[in-house]
Design a protein around this motif. Structure first.
Motif, PDB file in Angstrom:
ATOM      1  N   ALA A  13      -7.812  54.808 103.270  1.00 39.55           N
ATOM      2  CA  ALA A  13      -8.533  53.740 102.582  1.00 39.55           C
ATOM      3  C   ALA A  13     -10.047  53.959 102.652  1.00 39.55           C
ATOM      4  O   ALA A  13     -10.750  53.867 101.637  1.00 39.55           O
ATOM      5  CB  ALA A  13      -8.156  52.389 103.192  1.00 39.55           C
ATOM      6  N   GLN A  14     -10.550  54.258 103.852  1.00 40.69           N
ATOM      7  CA  GLN A  14     -11.992  54.471 104.009  1.00 40.69           C
ATOM      8  C   GLN A  14     -12.446  55.708 103.260  1.00 40.69           C
ATOM      9  O   GLN A  14     -13.514  55.723 102.630  1.00 40.69           O
ATOM     10  CB  GLN A  14     -12.343  54.594 105.489  1.00 40.69           C
ATOM     11  CG  GLN A  14     -13.847  54.627 105.773  1.00 40.69           C
ATOM     12  CD  GLN A  14     -14.535  53.335 105.362  1.00 40.69           C
ATOM     13  OE1 GLN A  14     -14.158  52.256 105.810  1.00 40.69           O
ATOM     14  NE2 GLN A  14     -15.544  53.437 104.503  1.00 40.69           N
ATOM     15  N   GLY A  15     -11.614  56.761 103.294  1.00 42.04           N
ATOM     16  CA  GLY A  15     -11.952  57.980 102.555  1.00 42.04           C
ATOM     17  C   GLY A  15     -12.051  57.728 101.064  1.00 42.04           C
ATOM     18  O   GLY A  15     -12.929  58.277 100.381  1.00 42.04           O
ATOM     19  N   ALA A  16     -11.138  56.901 100.542  1.00 35.94           N
ATOM     20  CA  ALA A  16     -11.169  56.584  99.105  1.00 35.94           C
ATOM     21  C   ALA A  16     -12.412  55.780  98.753  1.00 35.94           C
ATOM     22  O   ALA A  16     -13.069  56.045  97.738  1.00 35.94           O
ATOM     23  CB  ALA A  16      -9.907  55.826  98.716  1.00 35.94           C
ATOM     24  N   ILE A  17     -12.738  54.787  99.579  1.00 33.44           N
ATOM     25  CA  ILE A  17     -13.948  53.995  99.338  1.00 33.44           C
ATOM     26  C   ILE A  17     -15.169  54.898  99.307  1.00 33.44           C
ATOM     27  O   ILE A  17     -15.991  54.842  98.380  1.00 33.44           O
ATOM     28  CB  ILE A  17     -14.112  52.904 100.426  1.00 33.44           C
ATOM     29  CG1 ILE A  17     -12.996  51.859 100.338  1.00 33.44           C
ATOM     30  CG2 ILE A  17     -15.479  52.226 100.306  1.00 33.44           C
ATOM     31  CD1 ILE A  17     -12.968  50.896 101.513  1.00 33.44           C
ATOM     32  N   ASP A  18     -15.283  55.763 100.320  1.00 34.66           N
ATOM     33  CA  ASP A  18     -16.444  56.650 100.408  1.00 34.66           C
ATOM     34  C   ASP A  18     -16.425  57.730  99.317  1.00 34.66           C
ATOM     35  O   ASP A  18     -17.472  58.269  98.955  1.00 34.66           O
ATOM     36  CB  ASP A  18     -16.486  57.315 101.789  1.00 34.66           C
ATOM     37  CG  ASP A  18     -16.757  56.313 102.906  1.00 34.66           C
ATOM     38  OD1 ASP A  18     -17.175  55.175 102.601  1.00 34.66           O
ATOM     39  OD2 ASP A  18     -16.520  56.662 104.080  1.00 34.66           O
ATOM     40  N   GLY A  19     -15.236  58.018  98.789  1.00 39.43           N
ATOM     41  CA  GLY A  19     -15.118  59.055  97.770  1.00 39.43           C
ATOM     42  C   GLY A  19     -15.440  58.593  96.364  1.00 39.43           C
ATOM     43  O   GLY A  19     -15.357  59.379  95.420  1.00 39.43           O
ATOM     44  N   GLY A  20     -15.791  57.312  96.193  1.00 38.21           N
ATOM     45  CA  GLY A  20     -16.186  56.825  94.874  1.00 38.21           C
ATOM     46  C   GLY A  20     -15.114  56.011  94.172  1.00 38.21           C
ATOM     47  O   GLY A  20     -15.123  55.891  92.942  1.00 38.21           O
ATOM     48  N   LEU A  21     -14.208  55.420  94.939  1.00 40.15           N
ATOM     49  CA  LEU A  21     -13.121  54.607  94.373  1.00 40.15           C
ATOM     50  C   LEU A  21     -13.670  53.412  93.593  1.00 40.15           C
ATOM     51  O   LEU A  21     -14.591  52.737  94.032  1.00 40.15           O
ATOM     52  CB  LEU A  21     -12.231  54.106  95.517  1.00 40.15           C
ATOM     53  CG  LEU A  21     -11.038  53.217  95.147  1.00 40.15           C
ATOM     54  CD1 LEU A  21      -9.956  54.033  94.469  1.00 40.15           C
ATOM     55  CD2 LEU A  21     -10.474  52.534  96.397  1.00 40.15           C
ATOM     56  N   SER A  22     -13.049  53.144  92.438  1.00 37.06           N
ATOM     57  CA  SER A  22     -13.375  51.936  91.674  1.00 37.06           C
ATOM     58  C   SER A  22     -12.229  50.929  91.649  1.00 37.06           C
ATOM     59  O   SER A  22     -12.449  49.751  91.406  1.00 37.06           O
ATOM     60  CB  SER A  22     -13.754  52.292  90.226  1.00 37.06           C
ATOM     61  OG  SER A  22     -14.984  52.973  90.185  1.00 37.06           O
ATOM     62  N   GLY A  23     -10.988  51.406  91.879  1.00 36.08           N
ATOM     63  CA  GLY A  23      -9.860  50.481  91.860  1.00 36.08           C
ATOM     64  C   GLY A  23      -8.668  51.048  92.583  1.00 36.08           C
ATOM     65  O   GLY A  23      -8.358  52.233  92.473  1.00 36.08           O
ATOM     66  N   ILE A  24      -7.990  50.187  93.355  1.00 39.45           N
ATOM     67  CA  ILE A  24      -6.754  50.569  94.024  1.00 39.45           C
ATOM     68  C   ILE A  24      -5.659  49.622  93.555  1.00 39.45           C
ATOM     69  O   ILE A  24      -5.872  48.411  93.434  1.00 39.45           O
ATOM     70  CB  ILE A  24      -6.889  50.541  95.568  1.00 39.45           C
ATOM     71  CG1 ILE A  24      -5.539  50.889  96.233  1.00 39.45           C
ATOM     72  CG2 ILE A  24      -7.438  49.232  96.075  1.00 39.45           C
ATOM     73  CD1 ILE A  24      -5.639  51.085  97.734  1.00 39.45           C
TER      74      ILE A  24
END
Length: 534
Positions: free
Chosen positions: A13-24
């Motif tokens: 989850a944190q990796g996705a946020i830091d990787g530029g996630l816009s939507g889960i």
């Protein structure tokens, strides 16, 4: 860089946020649930306005994530392995449409079936779809794979699967985080027909997918997640995938494995690395937590004449989780084990919570069914599945999400009348509504009990898409409103509820009973929160 103590799910989850996630997008299912919950509770995700609401089921989640990718934004979709079955249609076709913004598909497998109906291995789906797979061996890699997986997806214009297993999802380790990427700007596909899978377009897209396979394999050869470790003893070579590499290292506390090791955490398989370890060693041992995918592939991968050991030939068990002791046994390495835990108390199977409304529903149902005999109650996936156990012994089937209604219909078609389906409120909106429509279209003589506890209880009390709308849904699907009856499942109402059930069981058509009582766990949580506010 700062370090956090994170579950594998939380690291993703944190990796996705830091990787530029816009939507889960996700539907709750152990062992994947905590990914969405972490992002829902993240102040950073809130500040970045990341979309983070539960979907009605895994198929809608996959399609919504693909829709966000269409706009050029980075998206993630999460579910457990059997949830990938539900999402299989858009998942498979997404490899043909390709992506616009990076798209990561997290599939959390459950070897040993801790909370699942089967042990299926999601890597087979990814191989079928011909897309890359990232499989972390530890929580730090889980973070880094989520962080970098979007770029990999955009580079090859395909979704990327991030495959984890239960131990990875639910164990903790320190994780060093990176400087966060900005979210992608909104931009539509340069090819306006990319996502239009008419046969003529799909054929072209499929050729493009086939053309990228060699490039994907080349990326695996140089991936930092795949490593070759030299060692002097060439009698055996070990290929360890994902978390099984961790299990291998636990057998050698000083990281002094005497055999060459190929750590595989990115697929397609790095062919050159595989050929190297095969050519150098007298035999191979394949370690993988799940099905023997790599072991099976190797037997058609190279012109094998040397022994290849693993789950297929009995060196390792064919079923269940891998663990350090099984790896040690296969290697002939002595493991120091503590004394067995004494059985001070008899082990007990899980049971419905004290105060759970499902308990009263089953007591009502068992009495109402006495005149018909056993074998007529088709159930579903949820807390109420525990009605199969003592003291209730009330249900006869549990197969997959939504199967209760359709199996009851099929049984009624065969002449088993009445047939009863019991399904939870969240499962009903997940995949029960279409089955009810089938029954309505034929006016099948079934009674559907939607045991409504106003939440997705089995996975921790997430929002139920059915909340406050079950009656309207059933009416809209065509159920006669006279045969949609709401019940209050309390002991004081036992006689009345049994009477209602008997009346509807005798009705020659579709009826829906809705026993409604809030989940005891979410009720207690709500009361605690209200007390804090006051």
């Amino acid at each position: 860089m700062k370090k956090q103590l994170l579950l594998g799910d939380e690291a993703i989850a944190q990796g996705a946020i830091d990787g530029g996630l816009s939507g889960i997008y996700a539907y709750p299912g152990t062992p994947s649930t905590e990914i969405m919950e972490f992002i829902q509770g993240s102040k950073l995700a809130e500040d970045k306005k990341i979309h983070r609401q539960w979907s009605t089921n895994e198929k809608t989640a996959m399609e919504s994530a693909l829709g966000m990718s269409y706009t050029g934004k980075r998206a993630m979709v999460c579910f457990k392995h059997v949830g990938l079955n539900v999402a299989a249609d858009p998942f498979m076709n997404a490899s043909i449409t390709g992506v616009n913004g990076g798209l990561i598909v997290v599939s959390a497998d459950d070897p040993s079936m801790h909370s699942s109906q089967n042990e299926q291995d999601s890597r087979f789906y990814a191989k079928f779809a011909m897309i890359p797979v990232l499989e972390p061996s530890n929580q730090q890699e889980a973070y880094e794979m989520a962080f970098s997986g979007f770029e990999l997806s955009e580079r090859f214009n395909v979704p990327v699967m991030l495959r984890i297993t239960t131990r990875m999802a639910h164990s903790r380790a320190g994780v060093a985080t990176k400087t966060a990427n900005n979210q992608n700007e909104l931009h539509l596909p340069t090819n306006p027909r990319q996502f239009v899978l008419l046969p003529a377009i799909a054929r072209k897209n499929y050729k493009l997918l086939l053309g990228t396979q060699a490039h994907m394999e080349a990326a695996s050869e140089v991936s930092p997640f795949n490593k070759y470790f030299e060692a002097p003893n060439k009698k055996l070579g070990i290929i360890a995938t994902g978390i099984s590499y961790n299990y291998l290292m636990e057998c050698f506390p000083e990281f002094n494995c005497p055999y060459p090791v190929l750590k595989v955490c990115q697929y397609p398989l790095p062919r050159k690395m595989v050929e190297k370890i095969y050519n150098e060693c007298d035999s191979l041992l394949i370690l993988e937590d799940g099905y023997p995918l790599v072991e099976e592939m190797l037997k058609g991968f190279i012109n094998t004449t040397k022994p290849i050991h693993g789950r297929l030939d009995g060196f390792l068990p064919r079923d269940g989780e891998l663990n350090p002791n099984l790896v040690a046994k296969a290697l002939g390495v002595e493991m120091i084990e503590g004394q067995p835990v004494p059985e001070l108390v008899k082990q007990r199977p899980p049971s419905l919570c004290v105060g759970c409304g499902h308990r009263d529903v089953y007591e009502d149902l068992n009495e109402a069914m006495l005149e018909y005999g056993a074998g007529r109650v088709f159930a579903d996936i949820g807390c109420y599945t525990l009605g199969a156990l003592a003291p209730f012994n009330a249900i006869n089937t549990t197969v997959d999400m939504g199967a209760s209604i359709t199996m009851a219909k099929g049984a009624a078609d065969a002449g088993l009348v009445p047939s009863i389906a019991i399904i939870g409120d969240s499962t009903f909106t997940h995949s029960g509504m279409t089955g009810l429509l089938d029954a309505v279209l034929e006016n099948s003589p079934i009674t559907v009990i939607i045991s409504d506890n106003s939440t997705t209880g089995m996975t921790g009390g997430q929002r139920s898409a059915a909340l406050g709308r079950i009656e309207q849904i059933c009416t809209g699907l065509g159920v006669d409103p006279k045969h949609i009856r709401v019940m209050d499942p309390l002991k004081k109402n036992h006689e009345e509820n049994v009477r209602i059930m008997k009346e509807e069981f005798a009705y020659n058509g579709v009826s829906v009973l809705i026993p409604r009582r809030e989940c005891i766990q979410t009720f207690a949580r709500r009361k605690r929160e209200e007390k804090k506010e006051n």
